[in-house]
Design a protein around this motif. Structure first.
Motif, short mmCIF file in Angstrom:
data_model
loop_
_atom_site.label_atom_id
_atom_site.label_comp_id
_atom_site.label_asym_id
_atom_site.label_seq_id
_atom_site.Cartn_x
_atom_site.Cartn_y
_atom_site.Cartn_z
N ALA A 235 0.83 -1.20 0.00
CA ALA A 235 0.00 0.00 0.00
C ALA A 235 0.86 1.26 0.00
O ALA A 235 0.56 2.24 -0.67
CB ALA A 235 -0.93 -0.01 1.21
N SER A 236 1.99 1.25 0.74
CA SER A 236 2.89 2.41 0.76
C SER A 236 3.50 2.63 -0.63
O SER A 236 3.60 3.76 -1.11
CB SER A 236 3.99 2.20 1.80
N ALA A 237 3.91 1.52 -1.27
CA ALA A 237 4.48 1.64 -2.61
C ALA A 237 3.45 2.18 -3.59
O ALA A 237 3.75 3.03 -4.44
CB ALA A 237 5.02 0.27 -3.07
N ALA A 238 2.21 1.68 -3.48
CA ALA A 238 1.16 2.17 -4.38
C ALA A 238 0.89 3.65 -4.13
O ALA A 238 0.66 4.43 -5.06
CB ALA A 238 -0.12 1.36 -4.18
N ARG B 25 0.67 11.72 -9.91
CA ARG B 25 0.03 13.02 -9.79
C ARG B 25 0.98 14.15 -10.10
O ARG B 25 0.62 15.14 -10.75
CB ARG B 25 -0.52 13.18 -8.37
N THR B 26 2.24 14.03 -9.62
CA THR B 26 3.23 15.07 -9.91
C THR B 26 3.47 15.18 -11.42
O THR B 26 3.50 16.28 -12.00
CB THR B 26 4.55 14.74 -9.19
N ALA B 27 3.63 14.02 -12.10
CA ALA B 27 3.83 14.04 -13.55
C ALA B 27 2.61 14.61 -14.26
O ALA B 27 2.72 15.37 -15.22
CB ALA B 27 4.13 12.62 -14.05
N LEU B 28 1.41 14.27 -13.78
CA LEU B 28 0.19 14.77 -14.40
C LEU B 28 0.07 16.28 -14.22
O LEU B 28 -0.32 17.01 -15.14
CB LEU B 28 -1.03 14.06 -13.81
N ASP B 29 0.42 16.78 -13.03
CA ASP B 29 0.39 18.24 -12.81
C ASP B 29 1.37 18.95 -13.73
O ASP B 29 1.07 20.03 -14.27
CB ASP B 29 0.70 18.55 -11.35
N ALA B 30 2.56 18.33 -13.92
CA ALA B 30 3.54 18.95 -14.82
C ALA B 30 3.00 18.99 -16.25
O ALA B 30 3.14 19.99 -16.96
CB ALA B 30 4.85 18.16 -14.77
N ILE C 102 -3.64 12.26 -21.38
CA ILE C 102 -4.62 11.18 -21.24
C ILE C 102 -3.94 9.91 -20.72
O ILE C 102 -4.45 9.22 -19.82
CB ILE C 102 -5.31 10.92 -22.58
N ALA C 103 -2.74 9.63 -21.29
CA ALA C 103 -2.00 8.47 -20.79
C ALA C 103 -1.63 8.64 -19.32
O ALA C 103 -1.72 7.70 -18.52
CB ALA C 103 -0.74 8.26 -21.64
N GLY C 104 -1.21 9.88 -18.94
CA GLY C 104 -0.89 10.14 -17.53
C GLY C 104 -2.11 9.99 -16.64
O GLY C 104 -2.03 9.45 -15.53
N GLU C 105 -3.25 10.49 -17.14
CA GLU C 105 -4.47 10.33 -16.35
C GLU C 105 -4.84 8.85 -16.20
O GLU C 105 -5.28 8.41 -15.13
CB GLU C 105 -5.61 11.09 -17.02
N ARG C 106 -4.63 8.10 -17.29
CA ARG C 106 -4.88 6.66 -17.17
C ARG C 106 -3.92 6.01 -16.19
O ARG C 106 -4.32 5.16 -15.38
CB ARG C 106 -4.76 6.01 -18.54
N ALA C 107 -2.62 6.41 -16.29
CA ALA C 107 -1.65 5.87 -15.33
C ALA C 107 -2.01 6.27 -13.91
O ALA C 107 -1.89 5.48 -12.97
CB ALA C 107 -0.24 6.36 -15.68
N LEU C 108 -2.45 7.54 -13.75
CA LEU C 108 -2.87 7.99 -12.42
C LEU C 108 -4.07 7.19 -11.93
O LEU C 108 -4.14 6.79 -10.77
CB LEU C 108 -3.22 9.48 -12.49
N ALA C 109 -5.02 6.94 -12.87
CA ALA C 109 -6.17 6.14 -12.48
C ALA C 109 -5.76 4.72 -12.11
O ALA C 109 -6.25 4.14 -11.13
CB ALA C 109 -7.19 6.12 -13.62
N ALA C 110 -4.79 4.16 -12.92
CA ALA C 110 -4.32 2.81 -12.58
C ALA C 110 -3.61 2.81 -11.23
O ALA C 110 -3.80 1.89 -10.42
CB ALA C 110 -3.39 2.31 -13.69
N ALA C 111 -2.76 3.85 -10.98
CA ALA C 111 -2.07 3.92 -9.69
C ALA C 111 -3.07 4.09 -8.54
O ALA C 111 -2.93 3.50 -7.47
CB ALA C 111 -1.07 5.08 -9.70
N ALA C 112 -4.10 4.92 -8.81
CA ALA C 112 -5.13 5.09 -7.77
C ALA C 112 -5.87 3.78 -7.52
O ALA C 112 -6.16 3.41 -6.37
CB ALA C 112 -6.10 6.18 -8.19
N ASP C 113 -6.17 3.05 -8.62
CA ASP C 113 -6.82 1.75 -8.45
C ASP C 113 -5.92 0.78 -7.68
O ASP C 113 -6.38 0.04 -6.80
CB ASP C 113 -7.16 1.15 -9.82
#
Length: 720
Positions: free
Chosen positions: A16-19, A27-32, A242-253
């Motif tokens: 969970a910590s790694a996730a 999120r940092t990459a998506l904000d950038a 969009i790819a970052g948002e998908r990655a963010l969504a995957a990381a959030a999942d």
């Protein structure tokens, strides 16, 4: 087992910590990427604005260039004047700014034809002459292309900014750039050759536009390329986003899955701990119950040892059970006998009731039978009387039957005779009807033929009389006699219709020729003169149109520049005031539907804090009111006016937005010299004003105007 659950919980916690760390990095990459997107959007908008400006300028230049080109083509079609000679103004090119001077010098002579005058030709011609040495600052130096026929006219023309009153030698002229002319003989003229100047300006403007078009088109292409490049970069970044948002969504999942696994592990651990506590509690209870059971077993064994012999007790029990069973059987037999007695008693009671009902029914039937017997005796008597009457009728009936048969035979014979006569009469009637119909049709046809022949005869007679009248009126001779009357052959003349058609055709030809016009030559000369005047006026009108188009093009260019500057200034103020009113967000003004600012529409785009950028029409009533206030104040900052009246602009606003509106109004009062008149019913707005005006009714039916100076009232309160 506990150690195993703890290890699983530890591993799940680490996952969970790694996730969570991966989610933070995503999120940092998506904000950038989003910041990069905002930057690219700004670059794209700037490129789009530059492209729109370039397209608008190019469209204006192309429109003006096209109009001038059409004028040139129109003039090219009319370039050759009389006898195929060009006009002088078509061969002249002067430096920009000197068109009025050259037009003033040439005047109407600029429209004269170049070349030797044909023999016996009317009009104005430049035949050319030897040119003297040019004077200093000669106008000829500013003429780029000058026909040799005009060299003598321009050589002795001085060019100056203003008329300095210099002395002119015989034959010399002085002209200013504004078109003021002075000759050596004292002749002065101003404003001459306006149409020629407009034509020369149009030619120079066309050359200027023709030279500027490639650069403008190249600039437009570059702006288009820049916009396409920024759009492509923005599209690529959008895909990365969009790819970052998908990655963010995957990381959030993944984080949620890890947290759920952690929760399930902790729940399992808690359940196991609770189960262990329950088992320990149950073990204690079972141990206590075991001790109680052992003590109970010892007490039962002691009681068993103190009990008597079981064989004697069992014999007494068997005897008591036998007595009990015998008593139960006796009771059951008595109960069954009592039930049978009750059933028999009920059956007897029902039978007695039925018998009483049958007795009453038979008594009623006996009464009915007696009545029927009396009626039957009376009916027997009536039947006997009828039988006696019927016995006397048969002989009379036989006689009537014989008479009826004879009458029927006679009537049948008469009916057959009448039917044969009727059939013969029907046949004769049908034949007569057929004959009558044929005769009627023949008569009608004969009448129609007679009427047609009569009508034709009357028509022919009328035509004959008309022809005789026309022959006497037109040709003063009697009409020709018909061939049939005098024995001539019909082939000597054509049919009447053909002769009539020939006569009508010849008469129409003679009428179309009309009388001889003896003044046709004078009228032709007059028509040619009017045509020449019309052509001259057309040329002047064409030149005026050229000048007007040039002026319109200049006005359009200046209008575009001023409108674009005003739009940019208003948009800047509007963005700043919108952000101040909403305490955040952004807004902008956009020109839509056309690249030309003079033809484009205005779109207001606003993004209040927490919302997306959208059109003004999609905002709420309060947001629309604040946005409109920001736009109005932006206009006043761009072009201040002495008075501004705002009517109920705070009506859709809540108290917080009313405070923001009043704060902005205070800033506008301090930045501009405009006096603001606010029509409002809001108490907060009225409390922030300097002076209040209203109507009160202290007495019923009497209205008074009341004015309150809030600033003076505050000063009085401060003084007290």
């Amino acid at each position: 087992m506990a150690a195993t659950v703890a290890e699983i919980t530890q591993r799940v916690s680490e996952a969970a910590s790694a996730a969570g760390q991966a989610l933070a990095e995503a999120r940092t990459a998506l904000d950038a990427r989003r910041m990069r997107k905002d930057t690219l959007q700004q670059v794209r908008d700037a490129a789009a604005s530059a492209l729109a400006g370039a397209k608008a300028e190019l469209a204006g230049i192309e429109r003006e260039h096209g109009a001038l080109l059409r004028d040139r083509e129109s003039r090219a079609k009319q370039a050759k004047g009389q006898h195929g000679l060009p006009a002088a103004i078509d061969r002249l090119k002067v430096a920009p700014g000197y068109e009025r001077a050259l037009a003033a010098v040439l005047g109407r002579d600029a429209r004269a034809l170049l070349g030797p005058a044909p023999r016996d030709a009317d009009g104005r011609y430049w035949t050319g002459a030897a040119a003297p040495p040019p004077v200093e600052e000669s106008l000829a130096a500013q003429v780029k292309e000058c026909p040799s026929e005009l060299a003598a006219r321009l050589a002795l023309v001085h060019l100056a900014e203003t008329d300095d009153g210099r002395i002119l030698a015989p034959g010399e002229w002085l002209v200013t750039r504004a078109g003021r002319l002075r000759r050596w003989d004292g002749f002065v003229a101003a404003g001459e050759g306006a149409a020629e100047a407009a034509r020369l300006e149009a030619e120079n403007r066309f050359a200027e536009l023709d030279a500027a078009l490639p650069a403008r088109r190249a600039a437009t292409v570059e702006a288009q390329a820049a916009q396409d490049e920024s759009q492509d970069a923005l599209a690529a970044l959008q895909r990365d986003l969009i790819a970052g948002e998908r990655a963010l969504a995957a990381a959030a999942d993944a984080e949620r899955s890890a947290l759920r696994e952690l929760d399930r592990a902790e729940d399992a651990k808690a359940r196991q701990q609770a189960r262990r506590a329950e088992l320990e509690t149950a073990g204690g209870e079972l141990a206590e119950r075991l001790r109680d059971a052992e003590s109970d077993a010892a007490a039962a064994e002691a009681r068993r040892q103190s009990l008597p012999d079981p064989a004697e007790g069992r014999a007494a029990l068997d005897a008591a059970q036998g007595r009990h069973n015998a008593g139960r059987q006796a009771m059951q037999a008595a109960t069954a006998a009592l039930s049978a007695h009750d059933q028999a008693l009920s059956a007897r009671r029902e039978r007695a009731a039925a018998q009483r009902s049958d007795v009453k029914g038979w008594q009623a039937r006996a009464g009915d039978a007696a009545k029927r017997l009396a009626g039957m005796a009376q009916r027997f008597e009536e039947i006997e009387a009828e039988r006696a009457v019927a016995g006397a009728k048969p002989p009379a009936l036989l006689r009537e039957i014989e008479e009826g048969a004879a009458i029927r035979t006679r009537v049948a014979a008469d009916l057959a005779t009448a039917e044969a006569a009727l059939a013969a009469a029907d046949t004769a009637g049908r034949h007569a009807d057929t004959t009558l119909a044929a005769a009627t049709e023949t008569l009608a046809a004969a009448r129609e033929q007679r009427a047609a022949a009569t009508a034709r005869a009357e028509s022919e007679e009328q035509r004959r009389a008309e022809c005789a009248r026309q022959s006497g009126d037109r040709f003063q001779c009697p009409p020709p006699l018909l061939p049939e009357r005098f024995g001539f052959a019909a082939a000597d003349v054509g049919p009447a219709e053909q002769e009539a058609a020939t006569l009508d055709r010849l008469s129409a030809d003679r009428e179309r020729l009309g009388p001889v016009n003896l003044v046709a030559a004078d009228e032709l000369a007059e028509s040619e003169s009017r045509q020449n005047e019309a052509l001259a006026e057309q040329g002047e009108l064409t030149e005026a149109v050229h000048r007007l188009r040039g002026s319109i093009g200049s006005l359009n260019r200046e209008g575009r520049e001023r409108l674009r500057a005003a739009f940019t200034e208003v948009d800047t103020h509007f963005r700043r005031l919108f952000t101040r009113l909403f305490q955040g967000g952004q807004a902008e003004l956009a020109l839509v539907d056309s690249d030309d600012p003079l033809e484009a529409g205005l779109e207001i785009l606003a993004q209040p804090p927490g919302k997306r950028l959208q059109s003004l029409t999609l905002l709420s009533g309060g947001e629309q009111a604040l946005t409109a206030v920001a736009l109005i104040f932006a206009l006043f900052l761009t072009n201040p006016a002495p008075i501004c009246v705002l009517d109920e602009v705070d009506a859709p606003l809540d108290d917080a937005n009313v405070e923001r509106f009043c704060d902005l109004l205070d800033v506008m009062v301090s930045e501009t010299e405009t006096r603001y008149l606010i029509v409002t019913h809001n108490a907060v707005t009225m409390s922030r004003m300097h002076r209040l005006f209203g109507v009160t009714m202290m007495e019923k039916g009497v209205s008074r105007l009341v004015s309150v100076d809030l600033g003076g009232a505050e000063e009085l309160l401060a003084a007290e």
